[in-house]
Enzyme design. Structure first.
Site, PDB file in Angstrom:
ATOM      1  N   THR A  72       1.625  -0.525   2.832  1.00  0.00           N
ATOM      2  CA  THR A  72       1.030  -0.729   4.023  1.00  0.00           C
ATOM      3  C   THR A  72      -0.259  -0.479   3.874  1.00  0.00           C
ATOM      4  OG1 THR A  72       3.089   0.061   5.231  1.00  0.00           O
ATOM      5  CG2 THR A  72       0.964   0.338   6.390  1.00  0.00           C
ATOM      6  N   LYS A 155       0.432   3.595  13.305  1.00  0.00           N
ATOM      7  CA  LYS A 155      -0.101   4.326  12.089  1.00  0.00           C
ATOM      8  C   LYS A 155      -1.343   4.397  12.004  1.00  0.00           C
ATOM      9  CE  LYS A 155       3.936   2.464   9.410  1.00  0.00           C
ATOM     10  NZ  LYS A 155       4.260   1.619   8.218  1.00  0.00           N
ATOM     11  N   ASP A 296       8.215  -2.016  10.827  1.00  0.00           N
ATOM     12  CA  ASP A 296       8.201  -1.486   9.531  1.00  0.00           C
ATOM     13  C   ASP A 296       9.310  -0.208   9.528  1.00  0.00           C
ATOM     14  OD1 ASP A 296       7.343  -1.095   6.794  1.00  0.00           O
ATOM     15  OD2 ASP A 296       6.950   0.830   7.483  1.00  0.00           O
ATOM     16  N   ASP A 343       1.425  -7.011   6.420  1.00  0.00           N
ATOM     17  CA  ASP A 343       1.005  -6.320   5.288  1.00  0.00           C
ATOM     18  C   ASP A 343       1.769  -6.180   4.070  1.00  0.00           C
ATOM     19  OD1 ASP A 343       2.836  -4.872   6.784  1.00  0.00           O
ATOM     20  OD2 ASP A 343       1.968  -2.954   6.392  1.00  0.00           O
ATOM     21  N   HIS A 476      10.020  -1.835   0.292  1.00  0.00           N
ATOM     22  CA  HIS A 476       9.204  -2.819  -0.478  1.00  0.00           C
ATOM     23  C   HIS A 476       8.056  -2.182  -1.273  1.00  0.00           C
ATOM     24  CE1 HIS A 476       6.280  -0.861   2.274  1.00  0.00           C
ATOM     25  NE2 HIS A 476       7.374  -1.012   3.171  1.00  0.00           N
TER      26      HIS A 476
END
Length: 537
Positions: A72, A155, A296, A343, A476
């Site tokens: 991210t 975030k 996410d 992202d 990821h």
């Protein structure tokens, strides 16, 4: 002659073609969005959200990240700097800094304090570790700091890194459900942010619970609601409906992050910011960065083929439609330029692949560290590994020196051992990475994610399909296409309709924007642009 000029001006006005710069740029990042979702769920999308962007904007179907790790923090930094981690310095979300010999966080800053209703730690954030300028920074410079830049996300890293060094504000959500900031940006939150927080906008969303937004038969593209590949939401069984009100009461309002309503709340906040900050109301271009984090959180928990993920994107489609309508009304259809990307994407659930006879596996970071440690003790009589994180191995060079060992021989010994592990694909030394010519496709990814001051002595990649994660949900971070392939759509002001299937790189977005609005490139970019969006035919 005057009549001809007047007629031409009228025709331009009627056509809605602006000859000036956009009044507002909106950058949308959807955290953990695979390009494939736009195909998989297409039949269930409305005409006014993702389909509107793709049908009336320019879609790059083959957009990829060009470095690893695909996380991210680095993703947001790459989008807005037009540079890879090797240049912009954001090499992971958090990493072991080889020079400082300690863990650091990509937006951590102990010199600043929290503004708003959050803990001390939640607000100790700034962009100080970002080593290059962003497209948002360049806009501020180009307008003599008159153009406003505001970043927002659930975030902190999703708000701070896109907003850059010179932003008016960046806002992120605390565990108390409030949007907060830090003293890097000012001495007190704007009144409108305080008012928004006091209204507790998260309550109506959480109180109604998370139920399927469509009839069950709509979700045929996903695995069954109850399957063994999903994690739990606050220890509740992973199937609908979810009692988010009860979860909030027994935890905190940050429960909203793990539901699609986090996207709704952020969109509400974005539209309030446009109104209260008067974004896009004059001829000086403003920039709003919006990063939707909830996909996410949901993807990590439930996986990329879960009904929860599908419902999240069907709801996000409606949220995007609402935001576009708001922009049409309050900024003007031809006055804003919007782009949408992600992202990073996400891997398939490994157990799901294994159950369908693909010989892959998940491996925990703890097991990797343990294997390296045991090998070191057996071979050298002592653990020479200082840290293993983000596919980096850091050696304790003081111990190596004290034992009269040669670092290069230690590296080669470890490399030989690592290739005996079933999950290792490639192992690269610092020397190989720095000498990379680009001829090795995956070494090129590693090199673009490598910083010699901050990164490790050895870097490794896992085999395709193997993931460093538990057996439920997804993750990821790899250089493979399941993690690198993300959407990229340009829409609005002076953007032609069209599509391209040529491979593009994520670091082309920022310089393309700079060229489009005729401002200076971010200072770390290679300045490769996507010429397709300049064709006005």
């Amino acid at each position: 002659m005057k009549k001809i000029v007047a007629i031409l001006a009228l025709l331009v006005s009627i056509a809605g073609i602006s000859q000036q710069k956009p009044k507002l740029i909106v950058g949308i990042v959807v955290d953990q969005m695979k390009m494939e979702y736009l195909y998989r769920y297409e039949s269930d999308f409305s005409d006014n959200g993702f389909k509107r962007l793709m049908g009336n904007g320019y879609t790059f179907h083959n957009m990829h990240y060009n470095y690893a790790p695909t996380f991210t923090g680095p993703g947001h930094a790459a989008i807005y700097t037009g540079a890879t981690p090797s240049i912009n310095g954001i090499v992971a979300n958090e990493w072991f800094h080889r020079t400082l010999k300690k863990e650091i966080y990509c937006t951590g800053d102990e010199s600043v304090k929290t503004l708003g209703d959050g803990s001390d730690k939640e607000g100790m954030m700034s962009p100080k570790l970002l080593q290059t300028t962003t497209i948002t920074d360049e806009l501020r410079l180009a307008t003599n700091f008159k153009g406003k830049v505001i970043g927002m996300s659930l975030k902190d890293r999703g708000a701070i890194l896109p907003a850059g060094h010179f932003a008016n504000w960046a806002f992120w959500m605390s565990k108390k459900g409030a949007f907060i900031s830090s003293t890097f940006y000012g001495t007190a939150l704007p009144n409108w942010v305080t008012d928004f927080n006091n209204e507790k906008r998260y309550l109506p969303y959480l109180e109604k619970g998370w139920k399927l937004s469509n009839p069950a038969e709509v979700y045929k593209e996903s695995l069954p609601d109850e399957n063994p590949y999903e994690g739990t939401m606050y220890k509740k069984k992973p199937f609908f409906p979810y009692d988010t009100k009860a979860m909030m009461e027994s935890n905190d309002p940050a429960v909203i992050r793990l539901s699609p309503f986090g996207n709704n709340l952020l969109a509400d906040f974005a539209m309030t910011a446009i109104e209260k900050e008067s974004l896009g109301t004059d001829d000086i271009t403003d920039f709003l960065t919006v990063s939707f984090s909830s996909p996410d959180y949901i993807g990590h928990t439930f996986g990329s083929r879960s009904i929860e993920m599908q419902d999240t994107y069907l709801r996000l489609d409606q949220t995007i439609a609402e935001l576009l309508t708001y922009l049409d009304t309050n900024v003007g259809k031809n006055n804003y330029l919007l782009f949408l990307t992600s992202d990073h994407a996400a891997a398939e659930n490994v157990n799901h692949l294994k159950d369908n006879k693909y010989e892959v596996d998940h491996i925990s970071s703890k097991n990797i560290e343990q294997a390296f440690s045991e090998f070191s003790k057996t071979t050298f009589g002592e653990d020479l590994v200082l840290n293993v994180s983000n596919f980096n191995i850091f050696f304790n060079k003081e111990v190596i020196k004290a034992k009269n060992l040669e670092l290069n021989k230690v590296k080669e010994s470890f490399r030989t051992f690592m290739y005996t592990q079933k999950y290792i694909k490639r192992v690269y030394s610092e020397e190989e990475i720095l000498a990379s010519t680009g001829s090795d496709f995956y070494l090129n990814f590693v090199a673009k994610g490598f910083d010699p001051v901050q990164s490790g002595d050895l870097l490794f990649t896992l085999k395709p399909g193997f993931v460093e994660y538990m057996g439920v949900g997804t993750t990821h971070g790899s250089p493979y296409t399941f993690d690198t392939h993300v959407p990229c759509i340009f829409y609005g002001w002076n953007i032609p309709k069209g599509e391209s299937h040529d491979r593009k790189e994520i670091t082309q977005i920022a310089p393309t924007l700079a060229q489009k609005i005729k401002i200076q490139f971010p200072n770390g970019t290679e300045a490769k642009v996507m010429t397709e969006v300049f064709d006005q035919k």
